[in-house]
Write an enzyme that holds these catalytic residues in place. Structure first.
Site, short mmCIF file in Angstrom:
data_model
loop_
_atom_site.label_atom_id
_atom_site.label_comp_id
_atom_site.label_asym_id
_atom_site.label_seq_id
_atom_site.Cartn_x
_atom_site.Cartn_y
_atom_site.Cartn_z
CE LYS A 176 43.67 -30.40 -82.32
NZ LYS A 176 44.80 -31.16 -81.79
CD GLU A 251 40.46 -38.20 -96.89
OE1 GLU A 251 40.56 -39.44 -96.96
OE2 GLU A 251 40.08 -37.50 -97.84
CB CYS A 285 44.76 -43.88 -92.85
SG CYS A 285 45.49 -42.95 -94.20
CD GLU A 384 43.12 -47.35 -88.40
OE1 GLU A 384 42.42 -46.70 -87.61
OE2 GLU A 384 43.52 -46.90 -89.48
P1 NAD Z 1 42.43 -39.00 -83.47
O1 NAD Z 1 41.06 -39.09 -84.01
O2 NAD Z 1 42.68 -39.45 -82.08
O3 NAD Z 1 42.96 -37.51 -83.52
C1 NAD Z 1 42.97 -36.78 -84.73
C2 NAD Z 1 42.91 -35.31 -84.41
O4 NAD Z 1 41.65 -35.02 -83.81
C3 NAD Z 1 43.97 -34.80 -83.44
O5 NAD Z 1 44.44 -33.54 -83.87
C4 NAD Z 1 43.20 -34.66 -82.15
O6 NAD Z 1 43.73 -33.69 -81.29
C5 NAD Z 1 41.85 -34.23 -82.65
N1 NAD Z 1 40.74 -34.44 -81.72
C6 NAD Z 1 40.64 -35.36 -80.73
N2 NAD Z 1 39.46 -35.22 -80.08
C7 NAD Z 1 38.80 -34.20 -80.67
C8 NAD Z 1 37.55 -33.59 -80.47
N3 NAD Z 1 36.71 -33.97 -79.50
N4 NAD Z 1 37.19 -32.59 -81.28
C9 NAD Z 1 38.00 -32.18 -82.27
N5 NAD Z 1 39.22 -32.70 -82.51
C10 NAD Z 1 39.62 -33.71 -81.73
O7 NAD Z 1 43.35 -39.78 -84.50
P2 NAD Z 1 44.94 -39.99 -84.41
O8 NAD Z 1 45.20 -41.00 -83.36
O9 NAD Z 1 45.64 -38.68 -84.34
O10 NAD Z 1 45.23 -40.58 -85.85
C11 NAD Z 1 45.10 -41.90 -86.15
C12 NAD Z 1 43.86 -42.14 -86.96
O11 NAD Z 1 43.85 -41.30 -88.11
C13 NAD Z 1 43.78 -43.53 -87.49
O12 NAD Z 1 42.48 -44.06 -87.33
C14 NAD Z 1 44.11 -43.37 -88.98
O13 NAD Z 1 43.60 -44.38 -89.79
C15 NAD Z 1 43.55 -42.04 -89.28
N6 NAD Z 1 44.19 -41.45 -90.45
C16 NAD Z 1 43.50 -41.41 -91.63
C17 NAD Z 1 44.08 -40.89 -92.77
C18 NAD Z 1 43.33 -40.86 -94.08
O14 NAD Z 1 43.76 -40.17 -95.00
N7 NAD Z 1 42.22 -41.56 -94.22
C19 NAD Z 1 45.38 -40.40 -92.71
C20 NAD Z 1 46.07 -40.45 -91.50
C21 NAD Z 1 45.44 -40.98 -90.37
#
Ligand code: NAD
Length: 491
Positions: A176, A251, A285, A384
């Site tokens: 997803k 992650e 991230c 962040e």
């Molecule tokens: P997010 O947590 O808002 O969303 C991530 C994913 O989760 C999306 O696909 C979203 O649709 C899904 N999601 C949202 N609510 C959900 C739920 N209730 N159940 C299941 N899935 C759900 O994060 P974002 O804004 O897309 O990404 C930014 C974040 O990701 C930042 O905090 C960043 O640091 C982190 N990130 C981490 C890494 C790493 O390798 N550590 C890499 C990239 C991004």
């Protein structure tokens, strides 16, 4: 651009209608993407279950699975420029960055093809037992059906980091992607299909987090959840996994420190500080967003950083020479601008940027921003921001730098610059983080493990550690003696 979900090797209309996809450089609607719901997720999980339980994907040799992975890598490379441009339209990043990401995504499939082949070479490992009546071996088997949920900052690359090792291990998957950047993930479905991947092995359901995402993490047919995203969503994933003891890898976010000692070359330090926070608009991230500079070089370094930040060309990522594109969405732009305002209110000084750039009103742009001296307890220093915003403070001693750097609930990455290798190694050893860069920041290799300490996550992606995420460990122990066991029945 595709308007259907990829489930069981077919393109299927989503049962939740569509959601809007907006180009962040222009704020224009570019697509209406299929909104998958729990019903679609259920279809996808059932297909993945069947492909795993009955259709023989896990029973193929590693070499056979590797052929599919290499064909997917070739399929990505064949469309590299088109996919990179699509990613710019979806995410906003400058084209050379997108091009780099797409090349890396292809490389990730090739890398895990190699690891799949190696699984055949070492089908089991002998275990030496202290009792020679028994012979034991360990085999590695795929975990089962994996559910993968990814963010928007590296759309196709984050998909590759999960799909490639899962398929290499013999798992099947439901992916997803983020609702902010669904375009290239659907293309990955088409590429996998053209590569002849058997139906159900990879299923792609675009949709909103609370609908499609939540349905996937709650689904009892999923054995393992692989999540990349924010800490609050990561907690939900962990809670959902706890209900039926799904395996998880997380992650999550970071607030990574970058320590510059006064024996470091200022020009090189400024370049790596910029690469650590302005690449991908700081939506990384592992972005080294907290810079700690030793007193002896603090003033000249800060002056050079501000000078260079001012030269960054901002605009639509498709234009030649652009180094900073828009943030991914209007919401992200508002969040970053609000974080800058809060930093000002908390007492930080804006040494450069801090606002929307002039003349780019339509898109979701934010200037490269240098915040000086945010208080140690302020949100700017601790949370962040996920934008092109670097916080800079000075320090006097190595011990102070180490303490400040580690004083965070996150532990994804850290960077240290010094001409003294011994000191750099000592500081690297002291960092409570999963990734430490010495004399650089951010270079990421598919071969090396990726992941965080503390609230930055659980488990590691990439390298052989990424494959481990999708493997179970089974011991097979044989009683090899001809003698009766003789506990209950004694003759
Ligand atoms: P997010 O947590 O808002 O969303 C991530 C994913 O989760 C999306 O696909 C979203 O649709 C899904 N999601 C949202 N609510 C959900 C739920 N209730 N159940 C299941 N899935 C759900 O994060 P974002 O804004 O897309 O990404 C930014 C974040 O990701 C930042 O905090 C960043 O640091 C982190 N990130 C981490 C890494 C790493 O390798 N550590 C890499 C990239 C991004």
């Amino acid at each position: 651009m595709r308007d259907k979900l990829y489930i069981d090797g077919k393109w299927i209309a989503a049962s939740g209608g569509t959601f809007d996809v907006v180009n962040p450089a222009t704020a224009e609607l570019i697509h209406k993407a299929p909104a998958g719901t729990a019903a679609d997720v259920d279809k996808a999980v059932r297909a993945a279950r069947r492909a795993f339980d009955h259709d023989g994907w896990p029973a193929l040799s590693g070499a056979q699975r590797a052929q599919y992975l290499r064909a997917i890598a070739a399929g990505i490379r064949a469309r590299q420029t088109e996919l990179a441009r699509m990613e710019v339209a979806d995410n906003g990043k400058p084209l050379p960055e997108a091009d780099w990401d797409i090349g890396d995504a292809a490389g990730c499939f090739d890398f895990y093809a190699g690891l799949a082949e190696q699984l055949d070479e070492n089908p089991h490992e002998a275990v030496l037992l202290p009792d020679d009546r028994f012979v034991s071996k360990v085999v590695r088997e795929p975990v089962g059906v994996a559910g993968a949920i990814i963010p928007w900052n590296y759309p196709l690359l984050m998909a590759a980091w999960k799909v490639a090792p899962a398929l290499a291990a013999g798992c099947t998957m439901v992916l997803k992607p983020s609702e902010l950047t669904p375009l290239t993930a659907l293309e990955l479905g088409a590429i996998a299909d053209a590569a002849g991947l058997p139906p159900g092995v990879l299923n792609i359901v675009t949709g909103l987090g609370p609908q499609a995402g939540q349905a996937l993490i709650d689904h009892a047919g999923v054995d393992k959840l692989a999540f990349t995203g924010s800490v609050p969503t990561g907690s939900k994933v962990m809670a959902a996994a706890a209900r039926d003891i799904k395996r998880i890898s997380l992650e999550l976010g970071g607030k990574s420190p970058f320590i510059v000692f006064d024996d470091a070359d200022i020009e090189k330090a400024v370049e790596w500080i910029m690469f650590g926070i302005f690449w991908n608009q700081g939506q990384v991230c592992s972005a080294t967003s907290r810079v700690l500079v030793q007193e002896g070089v603090y003033e000249p370094l800060l002056a050079r950083l501000v000078e260079e930040a001012a030269k960054i060309t901002i605009g639509n990522g498709l234009e030649e020479g652009i180094l900073l594109g828009p943030l991914v969405s209007e919401g992200q732009q508002a969040k970053v601008l609000a974080a800058i305002d809060a930093a000002r209110a908390a007492g930080a000084t804006v040494a450069y940027g801090g606002d929307r750039p002039q003349g780019l009103a339509a898109g979701f742009f934010v200037e490269p921003t240098v915040l000086v001296n945010p208080p140690l307890e302020s949100a700017a220093w601790r949370e962040e921001i996920f934008g092109p915003v670097v916080c800079v403070r000075s320090f006097s001693t190595e011990a102070e730098a180490v303490e400040r750097a580690n004083d965070s609930r996150f532990g994804l990455a850290a960077a240290v610059m010094s001409a003294d290798d011994e000191r750099a190694e000592r500081v690297a050893a002291a960092m409570r983080a999963g990734i430490v860069w010495i004399n650089c920041s951010q270079p990421t290799f598919t071969e090396a493990p990726w992941g965080g300490y503390k609230q930055s996550g659980i488990g590691r992606e990439l390298g052989r550690w990424g494959l481990e995420n999708y493997l179970e460990t089974k011991q097979i122990t044989r009683y090899a003696s001809q003698d009766p066991w003789g506990w209950y029945i004694r003759n």
